[in-house]
Design an enzyme around this catalytic site. Structure first.
Site, PDB file in Angstrom:
ATOM      1  CG  ASP A  21      -0.263  -0.281   2.524  1.00  0.00           C
ATOM      2  OD1 ASP A  21       0.828  -0.905   2.540  1.00  0.00           O
ATOM      3  OD2 ASP A  21      -0.805   0.129   3.548  1.00  0.00           O
TER       4      ASP A  21
ATOM      5  CD  GLU B 259       7.148   2.335   6.508  1.00  0.00           C
ATOM      6  OE1 GLU B 259       6.066   1.728   6.498  1.00  0.00           O
ATOM      7  OE2 GLU B 259       7.236   3.569   6.353  1.00  0.00           O
TER       8      GLU B 259
END
Length: 648
Positions: free
Chosen positions: A388, A581
């Site tokens: 996503d 991340e």
């Protein structure tokens, strides 16, 4: 001779440090850690972000007097930032080791992951852990809501008994039948979902802990949990990995699926399936694991496979292959404000309405638009895929038999066969139905045949996602196209072609890019998709490394491991230990300017936890990398100087 002082100078090849008048392996004690920290920050942190990085313009040299009256000079960004970190975490009266300041980068990162970050990322849904779990910077309310399954009576009783001790905590029991319509009613009252627990001999309730990704993510995410567990098993934390598996099983039992994450707005959405890999790797590390534990988790695994992934016309398509299908109604509520303005503005024009008014009327159901409904079904399914978001899946996801999901389910079928044969003497009973390994191996063989028929491109010698609506392959290069290597699905000949394609299309200086450049050049205001080029992600790297090793491509695996670890290490050295991340693998930087920003880059003095699957990728990479390359990693030798030279 103990206690004899002498002077020495250490000059490291990349980072420079001078230590004057100190003892060999001596621990230096500062008269005041805080005073030294304040002085160091004032001098070296010139941009005021409470870090010492290559962007700061200080003298990069710090002098201080220790508690023994001895003078020390520390030079260079890396060692100054190490000193800053050690001062920040030191308790009053602690000593600070000069060895920690001069520690090699790879050892320091790995040690902090093992000894500090995993514990800092661990959460539990009980009295002791709720304060952290219920924190949600994404929520617009200060009410803490905990949703509990109606069949978990022990949990309901426990939370009712403690709710008076936790301000603003509200306990809500979920209905037995959780529908998309019901889940939509929770959009304005979001909360955390309960997870597994044990009851001790005295009847005391104790939650099963789990590891969160980090940063603003305080919930248990689906596929993150598997990759984190890979790192946990390497670091001898099988207790946490087993607990994560138990939480997977609890979700299947009570919520019907392994959730995107254990928050209320994810109740209609699952994640890429890695449950079988988690159970198998725990079992392989400890074949004497409790038979009851293995049996319960295998039953939940089979239930998930049959009720989630094999549900016809939902995630199972007519051709026998699978797809992602995120159920739900309306706009996904977890996104940041403005995330969907790009698409909503387009639809608002059709109704001659402004963006805000159209959005309000669509959310309320006053306006019903099948085209927009379909777009959001594609969008939720893309989020279910874990990617996503990506232009590869945007607006088309539910029409695709992706290489990724079918490779994962092929491995499910192989893993279930393995666990039945090795853990239960090739006989496993679920609800009076007896399974053997051959039953699951036949399923895997049929899936493999279908994948080779529909997803394998004989001309390009590679796998591609298959659009079963228009019956064509989507010829987009993606890291997920190489999952068959990890799953052990392809032949040796196919593997050779895939490796060549991988290096020709996706390998960048810092590792494997998520896709080739598929940005929308005709719409400059379109969102920058974080799961597309030029970004690289830990799960892709880890699966591809293991996939290469499955087929004997040791040299290629070493190169990709090195490129990834070099990028992480260099960024950590230059930016005060930052482990985020995701990365831009082309520019080899954590400064990623895409949707959602980059979690794990905001902290003071020292990162408390890195980022879950990034930590795991570092530990896995180090376990694969040979000693010569480890040495070059600590010298921060540019990967192009190593591998381009070798190719020449």
């Amino acid at each position: 001779m103990i206690g004899v002082k002498f002077k020495y100078i250490i000059i490291l090849p990349i980072f420079f440090i001078v230590l004057l008048a100190c003892e060999n392996e001596k621990k230096t004690k500062y008269a005041s850690h805080q005073q030294t920290l304040d002085k160091l920050v004032l001098q070296e942190d010139t941009d005021g972000d409470k870090k010492i990085t290559i962007d700061d313009e200080g003298p990069k040299e710090f002098k201080f007097i220790d508690a023994y009256g001895e003078s020390h000079i520390i030079q260079g960004t890396y060692h100054l930032s190490n000193l800053l970190q050690e001062l920040a975490i030191a308790e009053k009266g602690d000593t600070i080791s000069l060895e920690r300041i001069t520690e090699s980068p790879s050892n320091r990162i790995s040690r902090l992951i093992k000894d500090r970050y995993w514990d800092n990322l661990t959460r539990s849904v009980d009295k002791e852990g709720l304060s952290k779990v219920l924190e949600d910077t994404k929520s617009k309310t200060d009410t803490f809501r905990l949703y509990v399954p109606n069949k978990d009576q022990d949990a309901i009783a426990y939370f009712e008994s403690i709710k008076s001790e936790i301000p603003k905590l509200k306990i809500i029991t979920l209905p037995e039948n959780i529908t998309p319509e019901y889940v939509k009613t929770l959009n304005e009252v979001p909360g955390i979902l309960n997870l597994a627990h044990t009851m001790d001999v005295n009847g005391n309730y104790k939650a099963k802990p789990f590891v969160v990704p980090g940063g603003r993510f305080n919930e248990m995410y689906g596929w993150d949990s598997y990759f984190e567990s890979v790192g946990l098993l390497i670091d001898n934390r099988s207790d946490l990995a087993m607990s994560m598996a138990d939480n997977f099983g609890y979700q299947v039992e009570h919520y019907g699926k392994i959730l995107n994450a254990n928050r209320s707005y994810y109740l209609t959405r699952t994640q890429p399936p890695f449950y079988s890999s988690l159970i198998k790797e725990i079992f392989q590390q400890n074949p004497k694991v409790s038979g009851d534990w293995l049996s319960h988790n295998l039953k939940m695994l089979i239930k998930e496979y049959e009720t989630v992934w094999m549900e016809k016309d939902v995630r199972l398509t007519n051709n026998g292959l699978s797809r992602f299908y995120g159920e739900g109604i309306g706009i996904p509520p977890e996104t940041e404000e403005g995330h969907f303005d790009f698409i909503l503005t387009r639809y608002a024009k059709n109704y001659n309405l402004g963006l805000d008014e159209f959005t309000k009327k669509y959310n309320s159901g006053e306006i019903m638009d099948k085209g927009l409904d379909l777009y959001f079904t594609h969008d939720r399914s893309m989020r279910e895929s874990g990617h996503d978001t990506s232009n590869r899946l945007d607006g088309v996801c539910i029409d695709l038999n992706t290489v990724g999901i079918n490779s994962l389910l092929y491995k499910y079928e192989l893993d279930i066969a393995y666990l039945i044969k090795e853990g239960f003497q090739d006989k496993f009973v679920v609800n009076s139905e007896e399974y053997t390994s051959s039953f699951w191996l036949e399923k895997a063989a049929r899936r493999k045949e279908r994948m080779n028929d529909l997803l394998w491109n004989g001309e390009k010698r590679a796998y591609y996602d298959y659009n079963f609506v228009n019956k064509t392959q989507q010829l987009i290069e993606s890291a997920t196209n190489y999952y068959p290597l990890w799953a052990g699905l392809c032949s040796q000949e196919q593997a050779a072609s895939l490796v060549k394609s991988l290096f020709n299309n996706l390998v960048q200086k810092g590792g494997v890019a998520a896709t080739t450049d598929i940005s929308n050049k005709e719409a400059p205001n379109a969102p920058q998709r974080q799961w597309d080029y030029p970004n690289g992600w830990a799960p892709h790297q880890m699966m591809i490394w293991r996939g290469l090793l499955n087929y004997g491509y040791e040299k290629e695996a070493q190169e990709l491991v090195y490129r990834w670890l070099w990028m992480i290490t260099k960024n950590a050295v230059d930016y005060n230990g930052t482990i985020p991340e995701k990365y831009d693998v082309v520019k080899c930087t954590h400064k990623v300017y895409a949707e959602y920003g980059n979690v794990g880059t905001e902290f003071d003095y020292i990162t408390p936890s890195g980022f879950g699957w990034m930590n795991a990728s570092y530990q896995l990479g180090l376990s694969i990398l040979d000693e010569k390359l480890k040495s070059q990693l600590d010298q921060l030798t540019d990967p192009d100087d190593i591998f381009n030279l070798e190719s020449d």
